[in-house]
Design an enzyme around this catalytic site. Structure first.
Site, PDB file in Angstrom:
ATOM      1  N   HIS A  17      -5.703 -31.727  40.852  1.00  0.00           N
ATOM      2  CA  HIS A  17      -4.701 -31.779  41.941  1.00  0.00           C
ATOM      3  C   HIS A  17      -3.607 -30.731  41.693  1.00  0.00           C
ATOM      4  O   HIS A  17      -3.200 -30.011  42.605  1.00  0.00           O
ATOM      5  CB  HIS A  17      -3.997 -33.149  41.984  1.00  0.00           C
ATOM      6  CG  HIS A  17      -4.852 -34.308  42.380  1.00  0.00           C
ATOM      7  ND1 HIS A  17      -4.873 -35.486  41.677  1.00  0.00           N
ATOM      8  CD2 HIS A  17      -5.680 -34.496  43.442  1.00  0.00           C
ATOM      9  CE1 HIS A  17      -5.672 -36.343  42.277  1.00  0.00           C
ATOM     10  NE2 HIS A  17      -6.190 -35.773  43.349  1.00  0.00           N
ATOM     11  N   ARG A  93     -14.268 -30.329  45.946  1.00  0.00           N
ATOM     12  CA  ARG A  93     -15.006 -30.158  44.686  1.00  0.00           C
ATOM     13  C   ARG A  93     -16.473 -29.872  45.006  1.00  0.00           C
ATOM     14  O   ARG A  93     -16.862 -28.745  45.173  1.00  0.00           O
ATOM     15  CB  ARG A  93     -14.843 -31.406  43.812  1.00  0.00           C
ATOM     16  CG  ARG A  93     -13.420 -31.555  43.261  1.00  0.00           C
ATOM     17  CD  ARG A  93     -13.156 -32.926  42.739  1.00  0.00           C
ATOM     18  NE  ARG A  93     -13.360 -33.924  43.787  1.00  0.00           N
ATOM     19  CZ  ARG A  93     -13.120 -35.210  43.667  1.00  0.00           C
ATOM     20  NH1 ARG A  93     -12.686 -35.693  42.544  1.00  0.00           N
ATOM     21  NH2 ARG A  93     -13.317 -36.036  44.677  1.00  0.00           N
ATOM     22  N   SER A 131      -9.540 -38.838  39.964  1.00  0.00           N
ATOM     23  CA  SER A 131      -8.644 -39.892  39.452  1.00  0.00           C
ATOM     24  C   SER A 131      -9.460 -41.112  39.042  1.00  0.00           C
ATOM     25  O   SER A 131      -9.162 -41.750  38.028  1.00  0.00           O
ATOM     26  CB  SER A 131      -7.632 -40.301  40.523  1.00  0.00           C
ATOM     27  OG  SER A 131      -6.826 -39.214  40.877  1.00  0.00           O
TER      28      SER A 131
END
Ligand code: PNS
Length: 168
Positions: A17, A93, A131
């Site tokens: 991020h 991604r 995450s």
């Protein structure tokens, strides 16, 4: 002045991020990191903690002065309008991100055609990072050093401290 929003749950912020935020900050006059108050998901970290991890990471790791951090509990396009932002920046991604991101971009375009969604490809060293994976690694005592900024790493360590195996 050209402003952009980097939105997300950031539970917690990862170095992937942060990489996107930094790269966006070189393209826009102002970048607002929007931390979404998601009432559907139960986050590991409180809103205050998530915002604080990002503020500290931006201050300690990025040599930029045009990044702000703020929470929001509205439509993303309304948050963008509040900040006069012309763009929403999303990191992509793998192909697996695409379908969901494409859908959100189309909803946002329908809601406000003046706000453009811009996708930035994840840098290769962060292409695998999420995450959720970081939380799972930390939960089972794995080392998350280098995956998240240091304050988030410390937060994860504290949260899962009883089961910690630690870093070599
Ligand atoms: O990090 P996440 O959980 O993938 O971020 C998702 C987020 C916060 C970008 C998305 O849920 C969002 O934009 N929420 C705000 C509400 C909204 O505008 N929804 C309509 C667009 S799908």
């Amino acid at each position: 002045m050209k402003a952009a929003i980097c939105p997300g749950s950031f539970d917690p912020i990862t170095n992937g991020h942060l990489d996107i935020i930094e790269r966006a900050s070189h393209l826009f006059d102002k970048v607002v990191v929007g931390v979404f108050v998601n009432t559907v998901k139960t986050p590991l970290f409180s809103l205050e903690e998530r915002v604080n991890f990002i503020k500290l990471a931006v201050k300690d790791n990025l040599k930029v002065s045009n990044v702000e951090v703020e929470s929001f509990d509205s439509l993303l396009v309304d948050f963008a309008e509040k900040h006069g932002a012309c763009a929403i920046i999303k990191g992509l991604r793998a192909v697996s991100d695409f379908e969901h991101e494409f859908q959100m971009a189309q909803f946002n375009q329908k809601l406000d055609p003046d706000v453009e969604t811009i996708f930035m490809m994840a840098s290769s060293q962060y292409a695998y990072l999420s995450s959720s994976a970081v939380k799972e690694i930390a939960k089972f005592g794995g080392c998350v050093k280098g995956l998240v900024p240091s304050d988030a790493e410390e937060g994860l360590r504290k949260f899962f401290k009883d089961r910690r195996r630690g870093c070599n």
